[in-house]
Every structure is written in C-alpha cells, then in structure tokens.
Design an enzyme around this catalytic site. Structure first.
Site, PDB file in Angstrom:
ATOM      1  CG  HIS A  23      -4.828 -61.158   3.134  1.00  0.00           C
ATOM      2  ND1 HIS A  23      -4.855 -60.674   1.852  1.00  0.00           N
ATOM      3  CD2 HIS A  23      -5.786 -60.487   3.809  1.00  0.00           C
ATOM      4  CE1 HIS A  23      -5.801 -59.737   1.767  1.00  0.00           C
ATOM      5  NE2 HIS A  23      -6.374 -59.615   2.931  1.00  0.00           N
ATOM      6  CG  HIS A  79     -13.579 -54.284   3.957  1.00  0.00           C
ATOM      7  ND1 HIS A  79     -14.210 -55.452   3.594  1.00  0.00           N
ATOM      8  CD2 HIS A  79     -12.244 -54.500   3.751  1.00  0.00           C
ATOM      9  CE1 HIS A  79     -13.303 -56.327   3.207  1.00  0.00           C
ATOM     10  NE2 HIS A  79     -12.107 -55.778   3.293  1.00  0.00           N
ATOM     11  CD  GLU A  81      -9.638 -58.783   4.547  1.00  0.00           C
ATOM     12  OE1 GLU A  81      -9.853 -57.947   3.644  1.00  0.00           O
ATOM     13  OE2 GLU A  81      -8.837 -59.731   4.409  1.00  0.00           O
ATOM     14  CG  ASP A  83      -7.560 -55.350   7.163  1.00  0.00           C
ATOM     15  OD1 ASP A  83      -8.610 -56.006   7.044  1.00  0.00           O
ATOM     16  OD2 ASP A  83      -7.021 -54.771   6.210  1.00  0.00           O
ATOM     17  CG  HIS A 146     -10.404 -56.828  -1.306  1.00  0.00           C
ATOM     18  ND1 HIS A 146      -9.848 -58.017  -0.903  1.00  0.00           N
ATOM     19  CD2 HIS A 146     -10.473 -56.076  -0.203  1.00  0.00           C
ATOM     20  CE1 HIS A 146      -9.572 -57.950   0.390  1.00  0.00           C
ATOM     21  NE2 HIS A 146      -9.940 -56.791   0.830  1.00  0.00           N
ATOM     22  CG  ASP A 165      -9.184 -52.947   1.807  1.00  0.00           C
ATOM     23  OD1 ASP A 165      -8.395 -52.534   2.674  1.00  0.00           O
ATOM     24  OD2 ASP A 165      -9.846 -53.979   1.935  1.00  0.00           O
ATOM     25  CE1 TYR A 193      -3.838 -52.802   0.152  1.00  0.00           C
ATOM     26  CE2 TYR A 193      -5.262 -52.334  -1.710  1.00  0.00           C
ATOM     27  CZ  TYR A 193      -5.091 -52.571  -0.355  1.00  0.00           C
ATOM     28  OH  TYR A 193      -6.180 -52.564   0.474  1.00  0.00           O
ATOM     29  CG  HIS A 226      -4.588 -50.909   4.213  1.00  0.00           C
ATOM     30  ND1 HIS A 226      -4.348 -51.404   5.463  1.00  0.00           N
ATOM     31  CD2 HIS A 226      -5.548 -51.699   3.681  1.00  0.00           C
ATOM     32  CE1 HIS A 226      -5.128 -52.444   5.692  1.00  0.00           C
ATOM     33  NE2 HIS A 226      -5.870 -52.640   4.627  1.00  0.00           N
TER      34      HIS A 226
END
Ligand code: FEO
Length: 395
Positions: A23, A79, A81, A83, A146, A165, A193, A226
């Site tokens: 991030h 998701h 994001e 990553d 999230h 996530d 996390y 992850h």
C-alpha cells in the site's frame, strides 16, 4: 511455476520475497508476500485473480506455458486492487472478449483503474457458473472485506473457497499450504494483517462470518490471495477471525511513546514497572514510536486491553510521531479498549491533555487525568510514575 492445489486446481501466482512495504509505504511486510492466482482446468478453463502489476508480464508468460491463453473460458476478478488485478491489462490484450466475472463495484473499480471496456459479467451472492464435470463456481459478495468490490468464489465438489484477501497473510513462502510453514510466523502475520487491514470492518465481518457458517458449505480448502492456502483444518482461521472480529483483546498493556531528552522515556519505563508490580499476570510492552514499526505497534495495540501513550509537550502540543500513530489507531476503529496519557514538559505542558482528547476521539475510554512531569523526573517523581503505573494496572 505452477503448483498443484487439488484435483484440477493449480496455484499460479508470484512469491514476492523482496516486498518490505505494501500500500505504497503504509504497511510493513517483513516477511514479503505472495500474490495468489488460481488456474482451474475442468471442462472449462478458469483463471481466478492475477498478480501485482510489476509481475504482469512474467505472470502471463508463465500462464501461457500452462494453457493456451485462447482456451481460457472465464476470468474471475474477486477484487480490483492492483495486487490482484495488475496483470489483467497484459492478459486481456491476448483474450479481449473473455468474460471477467466480478461484482458491480468490481467492474467500477477495474474500469476506473484501467480504463478498458472489457467483457464484464456482474455477479452477486448466489450467482453461479457451470465449469463442467459437475462442478460450479458460486459467488459470495464480501463487501467491505476489505473493499466495496471484494467477493469470494466457492468451487463445489472440490469444496474450495477462494477467499481473496480474507484469511490471508503477507508471508512469502515456497511452501503452499498452512501445515508446511512455521506456525508462529503464520499466525503472527495473519494477526498483523487482520489488525492493520480488516479491524475497521469488524461489524461487517461478524455478519459475513455468520452468513458463511449458516450456508453450511463444506470447506476443505481456503485458498487466499496472499500467503498460504489453508488445507489443514481451514476452520481454524475462521475461528480466529471470529475471535478477532469481536473486539479482541489479551491481558496486555502496551506503552507507546516518543521522547526528546529521555524524560518521557524514563516515565514510560517507570509506569511499566508499576504495572508489573501491581499485576504479575499482565503482559507489559513498551515501544518508542519513532524507533519502532508502526504496523507492529498496531498489532500490539490490537492485543491490548489498555494503551498508555506518552509525549513531551512541544509547541503546545505533542510530537508528530505520536500524533501520526494516534491518527493510524483512530482509522482502525478499535473498540473496548482503555487509554491513558503521560509526558514530561518544561513550560506549558499540554501534551497529556492533547493525547487524552485524541485517544478519546479515537474511541478509547480515557479514565485518568494522565501523568504529567515538570522537567526530567527525579527520584521521587520516578516513584510517583511507578505509582501511576499501579493505577493503570487497576483500571
Ligand atoms: Fe490484496 Fe485488497 O488487495
């Protein structure tokens, strides 16, 4: 390199051993991370999530060695994001018409980031697709876990929950499964996390966990995006999340401070001494904020029942390191925790009042007026700080 998960399901992600910040520079990742993508080769060929942008070319090259890219029937974007979606721009150049299954917010997020009009197929909880051999993928929206676009995908018959996530860790490892890695590292990284990313969403998470449990889906494997895949007793991480989502705390008091000429540091150590004298069971930890990792401190705050915050007074206020950490703490919306303030001063002495107000605003219960000390604490004042520590222990 692809790794076998179960039957016709394979891991095809990237182990990022070098990653130390995530991030941007916000989140420390002492143990690196992984970006987990999954390839399903049933009658239909399905790709679930991709990897972070810097590894996009490498990922697509590896994928092309495993399957003819034109044979991919569905892409699932759990998701948006970067990553997890970062390789889509490279991949979709090869297969521009292949449907991408995602939530409505997922489509917004992917369009907003990549400005491409891919073949989005918007799904909601309970929607499913047939992937052949009697198996289906069922989608479960995970709104705010999230991001507003997050979802999970459940594979029937193989009983795999691709959770994205949720239940993950920033934990690079060449091993794939939870039973193959150091358990202490695994749970420390899982908790870090949770504390640093998921804690603000506790009320939503509690409802979602109840929903997942009430669906009574057999879950043999939780394949996260992850870290490791939970195959050995995957319920254990769901149980941990149930504990963590319920305003978690241990019997721990954490003292965090910054100091200019060591007066506030002396107070920190004397307060810790007092706490330990008054309660031999409680765990007491001290962190100099300026010399410690913010996200590690947050994990300790997560575990604490009481947080004692110290700063000397400077410019009628507090040191910016302390203010910054309290800002971080506030955003994570901790509940059911107490706070107290302390600090040395030479002239006006506002720091204790400022800290108390900020911690109260961050949702902590501040029950003492705090402990102020004019100049460096002498022997009697150090004894008084020990007594204040005893008071903290009895809160
Ligand atoms: Fe791992 Fe929210 O991305």
């Amino acid at each position: 390199m692809k790794k076998h998960v179960k039957n016709n399901v394979y891991w095809l992600g990237k182990v990022d051993w070098e990653l130390r910040k995530f991030h941007g520079e916000e989140l420390s990742t002492h143990n690196g991370s992984t970006y987990n993508s999954y390839l399903i080769k049933e009658e239909k060929t399905v790709l679930i999530d991709t990897v972070w942008t810097p590894f996009a070319e490498e990922f697509v090259d590896n994928l092309a060695k495993e399957v003819d890219l034109d044979s991919i029937d569905f892409v699932i974007a759990n998701h948006g994001e970067v990553d997890h979606s970062g390789a889509l721009p490279v991949l979709m150049k090869h297969i521009p018409n292949v449907p991408i299954y995602c939530t409505a917010n997922g489509a917004k997020s992917l369009k907003g980031q990549y400005h491409e009009d891919w073949n989005f197929q918007v799904v909601k909880t309970g929607d499913k697709i047939d992937i052949g051999n009697g198996k289906e993928l069922i989608f479960v929206e995970m709104r705010m876990l999230h991001w507003p676009d997050s979802m999970a995908t459940y594979m029937t018959k193989d009983n795999i929950l691709f959770s994205n996530d949720a239940f993950g860790q920033h934990f690079a490892n060449e091993k794939l499964f939870n039973d193959q890695v150091d358990q202490c590292n695994l749970f420390n990284e899982s908790m870090k996390y949770y504390a640093n990313i998921l804690n603000p969403f506790n009320p939503i998470l509690r409802k979602k966990l109840d929903e997942i449990i009430s669906l009574n889906l057999p879950i043999d494997i939780i394949a996260t995006s992850h870290g490791v895949i939970w195959r050995d007793n995957p319920a254990q991480i769901i149980e941990k999340y149930s504990q963590w989502a319920n305003d978690y705390q241990e019997n721990q008091i954490t003292i965090i401070y910054d100091t200019m000429w060591n007066g506030t540091k002396t107070l920190a150590e004397k307060i810790a001494e007092g706490i330990a004298l008054a309660d031999s069971d409680v765990t007491v930890k001290i962190f100099n904020i300026a010399k410690s990792d913010d996200n590690d401190i947050i994990t300790e705050v997560f575990k604490s029942k009481t947080v004692v915050v110290g700063s000397p007074t400077v410019s009628n206020s507090i040191l910016h390191s302390v203010a910054g950490l309290i800002h971080l703490i506030k955003g994570l919306k901790f509940k059911n925790k107490k706070a107290a303030a302390f600090g040395c001063y030479g002239w006006s002495g506002e720091s204790v009042k400022v800290i108390s107000e900020l911690m109260s605003d961050a949702g902590f219960e501040v029950t003492t007026e705090g402990y102020r000390n004019l100049w460096n604490p002498d022997v009697d004042e150090q004894k008084a700080a020990v007594e204040y520590g005893k008071t903290i222990a009895k809160l």
